[in-house]
Scaffold this motif. Sequence first.
Motif, PDB file in Angstrom:
ATOM      1  N   THR A  14      10.047  -4.835  -7.291  1.00 37.99           N
ATOM      2  CA  THR A  14       9.351  -5.912  -6.594  1.00 37.99           C
ATOM      3  C   THR A  14       8.754  -5.415  -5.284  1.00 37.99           C
ATOM      4  O   THR A  14       7.600  -5.714  -4.952  1.00 37.99           O
ATOM      5  N   VAL A  15       9.532  -4.641  -4.523  1.00 42.11           N
ATOM      6  CA  VAL A  15       9.014  -4.114  -3.253  1.00 42.11           C
ATOM      7  C   VAL A  15       7.879  -3.128  -3.518  1.00 42.11           C
ATOM      8  O   VAL A  15       6.867  -3.118  -2.806  1.00 42.11           O
ATOM      9  N   MET A  16       8.025  -2.306  -4.568  1.00 43.23           N
ATOM     10  CA  MET A  16       6.958  -1.358  -4.894  1.00 43.23           C
ATOM     11  C   MET A  16       5.693  -2.064  -5.379  1.00 43.23           C
ATOM     12  O   MET A  16       4.610  -1.473  -5.381  1.00 43.23           O
ATOM     13  N   VAL A  41      14.077 -12.616  -6.989  1.00 39.81           N
ATOM     14  CA  VAL A  41      12.857 -11.913  -6.585  1.00 39.81           C
ATOM     15  C   VAL A  41      12.162 -12.694  -5.473  1.00 39.81           C
ATOM     16  O   VAL A  41      11.629 -12.120  -4.523  1.00 39.81           O
ATOM     17  N   SER A  42      12.201 -14.023  -5.580  1.00 38.01           N
ATOM     18  CA  SER A  42      11.633 -14.855  -4.527  1.00 38.01           C
ATOM     19  C   SER A  42      12.336 -14.611  -3.195  1.00 38.01           C
ATOM     20  O   SER A  42      11.696 -14.609  -2.135  1.00 38.01           O
ATOM     21  N   LEU A 153       4.242  -0.109   1.455  1.00 34.28           N
ATOM     22  CA  LEU A 153       5.118  -1.208   1.064  1.00 34.28           C
ATOM     23  C   LEU A 153       5.233  -2.200   2.219  1.00 34.28           C
ATOM     24  O   LEU A 153       5.229  -1.810   3.385  1.00 34.28           O
ATOM     25  N   THR A 154       5.349  -3.483   1.886  1.00 36.41           N
ATOM     26  CA  THR A 154       5.392  -4.533   2.904  1.00 36.41           C
ATOM     27  C   THR A 154       6.503  -5.526   2.582  1.00 36.41           C
ATOM     28  O   THR A 154       6.636  -5.965   1.440  1.00 36.41           O
ATOM     29  N   VAL A 274      12.066   1.526   3.522  1.00 42.37           N
ATOM     30  CA  VAL A 274      10.699   2.053   3.525  1.00 42.37           C
ATOM     31  C   VAL A 274       9.721   0.983   3.985  1.00 42.37           C
ATOM     32  O   VAL A 274       8.844   1.231   4.826  1.00 42.37           O
ATOM     33  N   ALA A 275       9.856  -0.241   3.458  1.00 42.55           N
ATOM     34  CA  ALA A 275       8.911  -1.311   3.786  1.00 42.55           C
ATOM     35  C   ALA A 275       8.963  -1.687   5.258  1.00 42.55           C
ATOM     36  O   ALA A 275       7.946  -2.093   5.836  1.00 42.55           O
ATOM     37  N   PHE A 276      10.131  -1.554   5.889  1.00 45.94           N
ATOM     38  CA  PHE A 276      10.266  -1.889   7.302  1.00 45.94           C
ATOM     39  C   PHE A 276      10.019  -0.685   8.216  1.00 45.94           C
ATOM     40  O   PHE A 276      10.220  -0.766   9.429  1.00 45.94           O
TER      41      PHE A 276
END
Length: 349
Positions: A14-16, A41-42, A153-154, A274-276
């Motif tokens: 999901t993050v990817m 996932v939400s 990634l966000t 990674v996203a942060f």
Amino acid sequence: MNIAVFLPNWIGDTVMATPALRGLRELAGEGQLVGVMRPYVSEVLEGLDWFDHRVLFQPKSKRPELKTGRAIAHLRSLDVDLAVNLTGSLRTAWMAWRSGARRRVGAVRDVLGRLLLTDVVESPKAHMLTVPQVDRFIEIAVAAGCRDMTPDLTLASSPGDEEEADADWRQLGLPAGDNVVVLNGGSGTGSARHWPVTHFAALAHQIVTKLGMSVLVNCGPAERDAARDIVKLSASPHVKSLADFELPIGLSKAVIRRSRLLVTTDSGPRFFGVAFGRPVVALFGSTPPEMTATHSPLETRISLGLDCQPCMKRVCPLGHHQCMTNLTADRVMGAIERLLCDGRSSLVA
């Protein structure tokens, strides 16, 4: 244009998928972006404002509102023009077809599923093992019409996540986040990705004694006992865990976001780091590092590169688990020191 996107089932996937979601939000323009996803996932995507609607479904749930038929009815009411299938599953390809969307784009593994899509993105097995998942999601988004996409990634954390993290942080007596390293072990896909508790404890001890930093052990509900054991074996008052707290996904996001560095197995919370924009040291056993490469300049991926790697099994088929047991705390500590000193990321074999 109204776009429905079917999200992956795994947290890390999901993050990817967030670069693809960002592109689809832009493609929708003044239209609506509808996310079709499992409830957990939400939670991963909580705090992001990309979706006009979230259609939640869980096929095996006993809750009527999460049944597949209810999700399809909801989609049909939204007048979807384009359906984008990121999951590759037959079920979601069928849901896309039933949604009424005139164009249906995605990768699908099943021959029947290919008949349910109007635009099929080829994804051979060799491609899946060598091309990073984030890039494969981008390929699908590009096939749908997205342009000028980057693989960054966000994620976001909600105010509620942050308040809960603040309270737990204070209760544990942790210092400011730039003095805390988060350790994350386990994996929902089986023991083959686990790093031994004794290794985590030895690493925690080194982080405290060599770097003068505190350690917080993150965990999911199934890893509470392992997290407690790491704290006990580390024999340090500066090593704490979340084992005795409520463990919503948002809490993991918030504590990783405020940390100095994350050490993790190849599991969902790895991608939170990674996203942060946190420095991440990721430990690989049964899975190939290339398959989930994130393109982050702050991530170091460690794999011993044994002849039996990658086996892609949930449990070590040879019974020795050497790909993880032979990966020492000293080796991981060296990667931490390099990453903290000069920000140098790498793939270490």
